[in-house]
Each structure stands twice: as C-alpha cells, then as structure tokens.
Motif scaffolding. Sequence first.
Motif, PDB file in Angstrom:
ATOM      1  N   ASP A  27       0.686  -1.363   0.073  1.00 28.83           N
ATOM      2  CA  ASP A  27      -0.328  -0.153  -0.059  1.00 28.83           C
ATOM      3  C   ASP A  27       0.905   1.461  -0.284  1.00 28.83           C
ATOM      4  O   ASP A  27       0.859   2.163   0.975  1.00 28.83           O
ATOM      5  CB  ASP A  27      -1.019  -0.013   1.195  1.00 28.83           C
ATOM      6  CG  ASP A  27      -1.847  -1.012   0.991  1.00 28.83           C
ATOM      7  OD1 ASP A  27      -2.967  -0.996   0.047  1.00 28.83           O
ATOM      8  OD2 ASP A  27      -1.279  -2.091   1.293  1.00 28.83           O
ATOM      9  N   HIS A  29       0.963   3.453  -2.301  1.00 26.23           N
ATOM     10  CA  HIS A  29      -0.117   5.113  -2.896  1.00 26.23           C
ATOM     11  C   HIS A  29       0.779   5.786  -3.546  1.00 26.23           C
ATOM     12  O   HIS A  29       0.723   7.190  -2.928  1.00 26.23           O
ATOM     13  CB  HIS A  29      -0.417   5.107  -1.959  1.00 26.23           C
ATOM     14  CG  HIS A  29      -2.012   3.928  -1.618  1.00 26.23           C
ATOM     15  ND1 HIS A  29      -3.574   4.211  -2.184  1.00 26.23           N
ATOM     16  CD2 HIS A  29      -1.535   3.383  -0.542  1.00 26.23           C
ATOM     17  CE1 HIS A  29      -3.901   3.348  -1.287  1.00 26.23           C
ATOM     18  NE2 HIS A  29      -3.646   2.753  -0.220  1.00 26.23           N
ATOM     19  N   ASP A  69      -1.856  -1.994  -4.178  1.00 22.76           N
ATOM     20  CA  ASP A  69      -1.890  -0.539  -4.171  1.00 22.76           C
ATOM     21  C   ASP A  69      -0.439  -0.097  -4.170  1.00 22.76           C
ATOM     22  O   ASP A  69      -0.590   1.333  -4.010  1.00 22.76           O
ATOM     23  CB  ASP A  69      -2.210  -0.152  -2.608  1.00 22.76           C
ATOM     24  CG  ASP A  69      -4.184   0.073  -2.899  1.00 22.76           C
ATOM     25  OD1 ASP A  69      -4.277  -1.094  -4.293  1.00 22.76           O
ATOM     26  OD2 ASP A  69      -4.856   0.280  -2.074  1.00 22.76           O
ATOM     27  N   HIS A 207      -3.682  -3.747   2.460  1.00 18.13           N
ATOM     28  CA  HIS A 207      -5.952  -3.316   2.206  1.00 18.13           C
ATOM     29  C   HIS A 207      -5.853  -2.427   3.227  1.00 18.13           C
ATOM     30  O   HIS A 207      -6.481  -1.565   3.247  1.00 18.13           O
ATOM     31  CB  HIS A 207      -6.266  -4.322   1.803  1.00 18.13           C
ATOM     32  CG  HIS A 207      -8.242  -4.322   1.261  1.00 18.13           C
ATOM     33  ND1 HIS A 207      -7.408  -2.569   0.222  1.00 18.13           N
ATOM     34  CD2 HIS A 207      -8.906  -3.748   1.325  1.00 18.13           C
ATOM     35  CE1 HIS A 207      -9.336  -2.281   0.585  1.00 18.13           C
ATOM     36  NE2 HIS A 207      -9.837  -3.151   1.024  1.00 18.13           N
ATOM     37  N   HIS A 209      -4.445  -1.696   6.197  1.00 17.15           N
ATOM     38  CA  HIS A 209      -3.271  -0.453   6.566  1.00 17.15           C
ATOM     39  C   HIS A 209      -3.323  -0.214   8.277  1.00 17.15           C
ATOM     40  O   HIS A 209      -3.319   0.377   8.100  1.00 17.15           O
ATOM     41  CB  HIS A 209      -4.065   1.180   5.627  1.00 17.15           C
ATOM     42  CG  HIS A 209      -3.849   1.319   4.553  1.00 17.15           C
ATOM     43  ND1 HIS A 209      -3.368   2.705   4.266  1.00 17.15           N
ATOM     44  CD2 HIS A 209      -4.288   0.498   3.215  1.00 17.15           C
ATOM     45  CE1 HIS A 209      -3.656   2.491   2.631  1.00 17.15           C
ATOM     46  NE2 HIS A 209      -2.793   1.443   2.191  1.00 17.15           N
TER      47      HIS A 209
END
Length: 268
Positions: A27, A29, A69, A207, A209
């Motif tokens: 993740d 991002h 992600d 996912h 976090h």
Amino acid sequence: MSNTAEEKNQQITATEPDIVSLVQITDCHIFAEAENCLQGVNTRHSFEAVSKAVIENSGHPDLLLATGDLSQDGSTESYDYLAQKIDAMGVVTFWLPGNHDDSETLQERFIGQKIHSAKHVLIADWQIVLLDSTIRGEVHGRVSETQLDFLHDCLRAHPEKHALVCLHHQALDTGSLWIDQKGLHDSDQLRENIARHDNIRGVLWGHVHQETRQSIGGIEWMSTPSSCVQFKPDSKEFAIGNEAPGYRHLNLYADGRITTRVHRVDSF
Ligand SMILES: [Fe+2]
C-alpha cells in the motif's frame, strides 16, 4: 493464454537454505506527481523511509513482496518511480495488484532487473503463491475461480513445500466495519479452499493499512501496515491512525514455522 502453475513459477535460491528471509511492503499509494500527499503524507517520502529501514533493519532479504496499491492513481509515472526505487534496493521482488492499481499499466511499467511478475515462487522448502483479488473498478475484492484453480494447481504441483499465500484484500475481518465492508467478498470461500491443503502455513495481505496477526488452525494470518498512511484499528468509520509507516519481515523455516515482526519508521 495458458495459466498453469508450472509455466508461471520461478525458482529462487535462498542465502541460507534453512531460513527464507522475506520482506513485505504494501500500500505505497505513489502518485504521478512527486509532491502529492495522501492524508497529509508524501507517499514517495514515506516509501523511501521504509525502503531505507528495510536495508538497515532486515539486512539483505532473499525476497521482497509488494502486495498491491503500489500506485494511488495507476499512472505510468508512479510505477516508473517505484520500479527504479525497488530495483535500487537490490532485492528480488514479486508483486500482486491492489484495488488502486491499474493492472495493465502495472504489468507494463513496474519492471526492472530485480522485479519479476511470476505468481508462484519456489525457494528452499517453501513456495509463495501470489493471488489477484482485485475487481476492476471496485474497492472490494474477490478471489475468482481462476485464481482458486491457480492456487490449487500450485499447491498440488509442490505438496512437499510449505506454502505462503499472498493477496491484497483481507482474508480475515479486521474488526473495522468500514474497511471490512470493502474487504474480500466471499472470504469464506477462500478460507474453505485454504483448508483443503495441509501445507499452507501462512496467509499475508495488505489493504487494511494496519498490523494484525492471528494463529488459527496452524496457519499464521497476517496483515501489514502501509508504507504511508495508517488506518485506525477497531474504528467503525473511516479514521486515520497515528502509527508510523512500516513493513513486515518474515523468516520462513525449513520445518514450516514462521517468525515475523513489523518494523515502523519511527523517525518519519
Ligand atoms: Fe491501500
């Protein structure tokens, strides 16, 4: 195109044959624009802090898993940036997509000397199976029949090896209503399929976090903090946590044991 386990697997040599040292980063991002932030966190800066911590704390792991992600916006720039940074870490890397990723751009642009797209990794006494739990255009996930078939094919091809199964969405609820509603639909079906094999020792995801870990039925079920923003544990509604960015280190032993801990970037 054929999709068999044998065609997609990749054999890796562990530094020490009795212990596979593995790092999961998830993740990230990353945005196309270097200055963009998610909930006030510059995701490039936090990723760089986490990748530096991996090298400082975890030595030179055998493998790195990037579990979805990876990008916030699915842009070519985000994957180009991440590929360059991950290649610079010098660790053999495998990946799977998350709901924020653009699967085609990820496949096309997240490439490098150390980055491999195989979804079945054989290393020492272990195998790692990377599943795609994403549904195009949706936040929640599902493990399709095709992916379940792939899992069974991998595990049947190598029943002598312990298995770690990885995916983006949570295989177990976290207890946060909002993120569990955006989790893995039909997670019961995945767990039933996992229970059909006696060589699965761990299931690993991103996912959510946040860090979670449960031992159930001889299997370690684990989620890992994001390399950027954290979600507040046990919150019914969306809320940001104040924990630092982090990653998970795992040691996979020849007898099937898993030891693991989460490292945080306290200085970030
Ligand atoms: Fe995420």
